[in-house]
Design a protein around this motif. Structure first.
Motif, PDB file in Angstrom:
ATOM      1  N   ALA A 158       0.133   0.177   4.692  1.00 19.16           N
ATOM      2  CA  ALA A 158       0.082  -0.206   6.107  1.00 19.16           C
ATOM      3  C   ALA A 158      -0.750   0.837   6.854  1.00 19.16           C
ATOM      4  N   VAL A 160      -0.515   2.701   9.265  1.00 19.76           N
ATOM      5  CA  VAL A 160       0.203   3.656  10.109  1.00 19.76           C
ATOM      6  C   VAL A 160       0.564   4.876   9.265  1.00 19.76           C
ATOM      7  N   LYS A 162       3.120   6.350   8.489  1.00 19.92           N
ATOM      8  CA  LYS A 162       4.332   6.359   7.682  1.00 19.92           C
ATOM      9  C   LYS A 162       4.677   4.923   7.289  1.00 19.92           C
ATOM     10  N   ASN A 163       4.940   4.705   6.026  1.00 23.00           N
ATOM     11  CA  ASN A 163       5.264   3.362   5.559  1.00 23.00           C
ATOM     12  C   ASN A 163       5.982   3.454   4.230  1.00 23.00           C
ATOM     13  N   ALA A 164       7.035   2.673   4.064  1.00 23.62           N
ATOM     14  CA  ALA A 164       7.751   2.663   2.783  1.00 23.62           C
ATOM     15  C   ALA A 164       7.959   1.239   2.292  1.00 23.62           C
ATOM     16  N   ALA A 165       7.163   0.295   2.792  1.00 19.28           N
ATOM     17  CA  ALA A 165       7.374  -1.108   2.429  1.00 19.28           C
ATOM     18  C   ALA A 165       6.491  -1.506   1.252  1.00 19.28           C
ATOM     19  N   PHE A 167       5.462  -1.967  -3.038  1.00 23.22           N
ATOM     20  CA  PHE A 167       5.041  -1.003  -4.058  1.00 23.22           C
ATOM     21  C   PHE A 167       3.793  -0.262  -3.576  1.00 23.22           C
TER      22      PHE A 167
ATOM     23  N   PHE B 146      13.308   5.638  -3.063  1.00 17.01           N
ATOM     24  CA  PHE B 146      13.018   5.125  -1.716  1.00 17.01           C
ATOM     25  C   PHE B 146      11.975   5.959  -0.983  1.00 17.01           C
ATOM     26  N   ASN B 147      11.313   6.844  -1.696  1.00 21.93           N
ATOM     27  CA  ASN B 147      10.267   7.686  -1.102  1.00 21.93           C
ATOM     28  C   ASN B 147      10.745   8.255   0.230  1.00 21.93           C
ATOM     29  N   GLY B 196       9.216   5.158  -4.370  1.00 27.62           N
ATOM     30  CA  GLY B 196       9.356   4.080  -3.393  1.00 27.62           C
ATOM     31  C   GLY B 196       9.427   2.705  -4.024  1.00 27.62           C
ATOM     32  N   ASN B 197       9.659   2.616  -5.342  1.00 22.95           N
ATOM     33  CA  ASN B 197       9.726   1.281  -5.957  1.00 22.95           C
ATOM     34  C   ASN B 197      11.100   0.635  -5.732  1.00 22.95           C
ATOM     35  N   SER B 410       4.685  -1.139  10.383  1.00 21.68           N
ATOM     36  CA  SER B 410       5.392  -1.434   9.141  1.00 21.68           C
ATOM     37  C   SER B 410       6.862  -1.726   9.441  1.00 21.68           C
ATOM     38  N   ILE B 411       7.489  -2.470   8.544  1.00 19.75           N
ATOM     39  CA  ILE B 411       8.907  -2.797   8.735  1.00 19.75           C
ATOM     40  C   ILE B 411       9.814  -1.638   8.326  1.00 19.75           C
ATOM     41  N   THR B 412       9.262  -0.670   7.603  1.00 17.27           N
ATOM     42  CA  THR B 412      10.085   0.486   7.235  1.00 17.27           C
ATOM     43  C   THR B 412       9.239   1.734   7.041  1.00 17.27           C
ATOM     44  N   GLY B 413       9.693   2.802   7.643  1.00 18.39           N
ATOM     45  CA  GLY B 413       8.988   4.072   7.493  1.00 18.39           C
ATOM     46  C   GLY B 413       9.555   4.931   6.391  1.00 18.39           C
ATOM     47  N   GLU B 414      10.880   4.793   6.157  1.00 14.01           N
ATOM     48  CA  GLU B 414      11.477   5.678   5.161  1.00 14.01           C
ATOM     49  C   GLU B 414      12.768   5.153   4.531  1.00 14.01           C
ATOM     50  N   HIS B 415      13.340   4.109   5.076  1.00 14.76           N
ATOM     51  CA  HIS B 415      14.604   3.620   4.520  1.00 14.76           C
ATOM     52  C   HIS B 415      14.403   2.623   3.392  1.00 14.76           C
ATOM     53  N   GLY B 416      13.244   1.992   3.349  1.00 13.38           N
ATOM     54  CA  GLY B 416      12.986   0.969   2.346  1.00 13.38           C
ATOM     55  C   GLY B 416      13.371  -0.413   2.833  1.00 13.38           C
ATOM     56  N   VAL B 417      12.973  -1.410   2.048  1.00 19.41           N
ATOM     57  CA  VAL B 417      13.233  -2.806   2.422  1.00 19.41           C
ATOM     58  C   VAL B 417      14.659  -3.189   2.034  1.00 19.41           C
ATOM     59  N   PHE B 425       9.955  -9.381   4.900  1.00 19.83           N
ATOM     60  CA  PHE B 425       8.964  -8.800   3.985  1.00 19.83           C
ATOM     61  C   PHE B 425       7.696  -9.662   3.913  1.00 19.83           C
ATOM     62  N   MET B 455      14.267  -6.499  -1.867  1.00 19.55           N
ATOM     63  CA  MET B 455      12.886  -6.466  -1.383  1.00 19.55           C
ATOM     64  C   MET B 455      12.245  -7.859  -1.204  1.00 19.55           C
TER      65      MET B 455
END
Lengths: 404, 481
Positions: A158, A160, A162-165, A167, B146-147, B196-197, B410-417, B425, B455
């Motif tokens: 993404a 931005v 920061k992104n964790a969505a 793979f 979860f990176n 982050g997988n 993005s829908i998540t910065g650090e918590h994961g989907v 998603f 996910m």
């Protein structure tokens, strides 16, 4: 330095649509020819057919196509500290745009003056000296769009900071060597330019002192933008030397260098003139030579590397320096690569050929490449018809079943 | 498949390390996101990597879903069990195998607690930079899956940037090593790819982590503002001054109120929002930068400026920030924490629209966010005992995520989907991209046993709704970002 205008003439699809058609047509054609996407061919060794493949019972070949027509800055808002670009955009164009706003890609992308593109930079996985303090390509890439082996453009990551969505394909593309897809668009985090950086050399005498001092410096809680270790003859005629880039302003840099001096004992610490510094960094950053090889390693391996490096190559004038405080070895020289290849295998090191020289029969991957099961599987998923040239690894070490 | 079909798995473990009793099932029915629960059929407690691998192989052969779990502090339901599967509890793989001060690395098993890495590295003047708020409890394996980030990832990046190599067991039981001890790598960055997988491609068994020199000094400033937009503008001004603080955090009025009630953090009275800025580095550089920071902050019309004079004051400032979500339990019996990301320039607009949506749907929201990187953490409050309240809160949460997508974030910065965001998603990624993710998963985990149901939007994942704080949060042991 060879000018960018000397880039070899590689066919370049005109648009994304042409690239898509090329890949979709490819899977219907002969599987004995693989596609390797390239950018500006500033690192021609990275797009070579691997030796094992060329010697296979069913000979295969490769055909290179350039992404240079996928070019341009797509989105850049300096206040956002991100930039999105087409993959074939020359690094020089990107760095000029960033520089106008006092920003930069702080990992020092190599070979910009040779016509390197941002896509080629990512695919090479090669970060320059600034990686030491700021992080490398893997830390700054945020999003990557690429064409998979089916000709579909996928959009990962993404734009931005920061992104964790999903793979993390953007990171996978770092070092992918054009073997996992054709990069089309990339987004990076950018940083403010370092303030008034200047360059210092610590003359260490012998290698043992140099490695000891470098270990000390890497644990100091001071900001060093870059730290490289050079053999005699590179920045100093007689001594092993540590080259440091220290960010300003002047008073802060001087204070930091006082601390450096206190930690390196009797070793002479001197500041390089701007001209001398520029020449030194150009040499350390672009690593030019008829043959040049990039070899990831660890600081603990430095002494073994130096002590065992083939004397035949040293006598032929081959040179080496250790980048990123000993996390990567660069070797340059001329002539055949067989001796170097054997030496790398003996020491379990994997090398990437940046420049192969005219006579070499070696492919991009030389030395000992440990099997990477994840790459093998991901490559099958991305490129089921093997449109792209494969990466080659040694025998799998993994096991399906652990022995009792 | 009936419960008795796990007999073969039970034979691989001593009785006290393979549990199928209701107490064990209940203890593992959720992670830090308590709104979703499912009880697993069993829980295994391996003590070695070989035992983890044996369990995965058995599950692969018998098509039994597996959820790997560290300390269960995740906030997206990523470690919520599958009702037809088992949980592999990894906390007992908790050995720090090696700290190498020369190479600045630590090699650790996946169940090692995040903070323990820094504690082991400290005698060498080193530390592990990623610092999720749950770092005193959360594990490296969970951080990798979860990176994870933390307040200081603005400057230092996420877990992926600090993970050099790992041994991993893939979904079909294959064990492989990727990466190396070097900062540099030849070939694709598979270590970064696996971070982050979300536990859907395999399970990290051990990892080699990068360590950094401990910052010499910190300079922590707490700034009060009359409105939250002013705080947001201050962040822009700090970045425009080319400063790169270790952390920049904003809390709104409701968050301040909650933190004050819970831990008496002593934030500026009457401030409608507060900004925490922390500089860190060498003494000479921080001395220079704090002058610049003071000048910038003075130009942002603050209502109050407080500078931590010592470590105790610095920790007090952070205590308020880190306690805010668990403190919100004083304002509402239940809440959902979101962590969408917007471009920094959109922060002000995003907050206004969230407030507007809150008014429209009648669901209250408090806001805390990692301001430097546009990572929102709206705290959506509801009472789970009121019929329909959870659904309304959940709809509101998804509306916020859609707002983030609309703004190019993005829908998540650090918590994961996890389980929580899978409904949106497909709104962030197009069909070819999701299709590729499915193909990759099929190669790595052909029977889709690893964290099945997470996910991807079309995945089945039975779950029930419930309410309440995590027991560790209630005890003040863990905090949310």
């Amino acid at each position: 330095m060879t000018p960018a205008s000397a880039v070899p003439d590689v066919e370049a699809p005109e648009s994304l649509r042409h690239w898509t058609d090329l890949i979709r047509d490819w899977k219907a054609s002969s599987s004995s020819t693989h596609l390797i996407p390239v950018g500006g061919c500033s690192k021609p060794g990275l797009s070579r057919l691997n030796s094992a493949e060329s010697a296979a019972s069913e000979p295969v070949s490769t055909q290179r196509y350039s992404t240079r027509n996928l070019s341009g800055i797509l989105q850049y808002d300096p206040s956002e500290f991100t930039i999105s670009v087409a993959s074939g955009t020359p690094l020089e164009e990107i760095m000029a745009a960033l520089s106008e706003n006092g920003q930069t890609l702080p990992f020092d992308p190599p070979r910009a003056p040779l016509g390197a593109t941002i896509g080629g930079c990512v695919a090479s996985g090669w970060s320059g000296p600034g990686r030491w303090r700021y992080g490398g390509l893997r830390d700054f890439i945020l999003a990557a769009s690429f064409l998979d082996g089916l000709g579909n453009e996928v959009h990962t990551g993404a734009p931005v900071v920061k992104n964790a969505a999903g793979f993390d394909f953007p990171k996978l593309m770092v070092g992918s060597l054009g073997r996992l897809g054709v990069l089309t668009r990339l987004t990076f985090k950018v940083f403010p330019q370092s303030v008034e950086p200047n360059t210092w050399v610590v003359r260490c005498g012998d290698l043992a002192s140099a490695t000891l001092h470098m270990q000390t410096l890497t644990r100091l809680p001071v900001e060093l933008d870059a730290i490289e270790l050079c053999q005699p003859g590179m920045t100093d005629l007689h001594d092993w030397s540590i080259v440091l880039r220290v960010p300003g302003p002047e008073a802060v840099a001087e204070s930091i260098m006082d601390r450096v001096q206190r930690n390196v004992g009797e070793a002479e610490v001197r500041r390089l003139s701007e001209d001398h510094a520029e020449k030194s960094w150009s040499k350390l950053l672009h690593v030019e030579g008829e043959v040049s090889v990039r070899i990831p390693m660890t600081p603990r391996q430095i002494e073994t590397v130096v002590q065992t490096f083939p004397s035949e190559l040293t006598e032929l004038g081959w040179r080496m320096h250790f980048g990123l405080a000993g996390n990567v070895l660069f070797v340059t020289g001329a002539g055949d690569l067989q001796i170097l290849n054997s030496w790398l295998i003996e020491h379990g090191l994997a090398g990437l050929l940046l420049n192969a020289g005219d006579a070499s029969t070696h492919g991009t991957q030389i030395g000992m490449w440990r099997h990477d099961e994840v790459v093998v599987r991901v490559a099958k998923a991305i490129d089921p018809h093997r449109c792209f040239a494969p990466l080659l690894f040694g025998e799998p070490l993994h096991t399906k079943r652990l022995e009792a | 498949m009936k419960a008795s079909d796990l007999t073969g798995l039970a034979e691989l473990f001593p009785a006290d390390r393979f549990r199928t009793d209701p107490a064990a099932q209940a203890a593992f029915e959720s992670d830090g996101l308590l709104a979703y629960t499912a009880r697993p059929r069993g829980v295994v407690f391996p003590e070695t990597a070989d035992e983890v691998v044996s369990a995965v192989r058995w599950c692969y052969e018998h098509h039994v879903p597996v959820v790997a779990r560290g300390s269960g502090t995740g906030l997206s339901g990523g470690a919520m069990p599958h009702r037809d599967g088992i949980v592999i509890a990894l906390n007992r793989l908790n050995r720090i195998l090696h700290v190498d001060p020369v190479e600045r690395t630590a090699t650790v098993q996946c169940g090692v607690v995040n903070l323990a890495v820094s504690q082991a590295a400290r005698p060498h003047g080193l530390y592990f930079a990623p610092d999720p708020s749950s770092q005193s409890v959360c594990t490296i394996g969970g951080n990798i899956a979860f990176n994870s980030g933390g307040a200081h990832c603005l400057k230092y990046g996420m877990t992926a940037g600090h993970t050099l190599s790992m041994d991993v067991v893939l979904g079909d039981g294959t064990v492989t090593s990727i990466g190396g001890s070097s900062l540099e790598h030849a070939g694709p960055d598979t270590t970064g790819f696996l971070c982050g997988n979300e536990g859907m491609l395999g399970i990290a068994l051990q990892a080699t982590l990068r360590l950094l020199p401990l910052p010499e000094v910190f300079h922590t400033v707490l700034v009060g503002y009359d409105d939250i937009r002013a705080a947001g503008n201050a962040v822009g001004a700090i970045i425009a001054a080319n400063l790169l603080p270790g952390a920049m955090e904003i809390m709104d009025a409701m968050s301040i109120r909650a933190a004050e009630a819970a831990v008496a953090c002593g934030y500026p009275k009457n401030a409608n929002s507060v900004l925490i800025v922390e500089l860190e580095g060498s003494a000479e550089r921080v001395a220079m930068e704090k002058e610049i920071l003071a000048e910038v902050i003075a130009g942002t019309q603050p209502s109050a400026v407080e500078i931590a004079a010592n470590d105790a004051e610095r920790l007090a400032i952070w205590k308020g920030r880190k306690s805010v979500f668990s403190a919100a339990g004083r304002l509402s019996p239940d809440f959902i924490v979101q962590d969408g990301v917007v471009p920094r320039r959109c922060l002000g607009e995003a907050l206004e629209r969230i407030e507007s949506m809150s008014r429209e749907c009648g669901v209250p929201v408090a806001n805390v966010f990692h301001a430097g990187d546009g990572n929102l953490h709206p705290l959506i409050m509801y009472d789970g005992k009121i019929p329909g309240a959870f659904d309304a809160a959940n709809d509101f949460a998804h509306a916020i995520l859609r707002l983030c997508i609309e703004m190019g974030g993005s829908i998540t910065g650090e918590h994961g989907v996890g389980i929580e965001k899978r409904g949106v998603f497909a709104e962030m990624f197009d069909e070819p991209t999701i299709d590729l993710m499915h193909r990759v998963r099929a190669e790595m985990d052909p029977h889709e046993i690893c964290n099945r149901g997470k996910m991807f939007p079309d995945a089945e994942s039975p779950a029930l709704s419930t309410s309440g704080l995590h027991p560790l949060e209630k005890a003040g042991v863990i905090f949310r970002e």
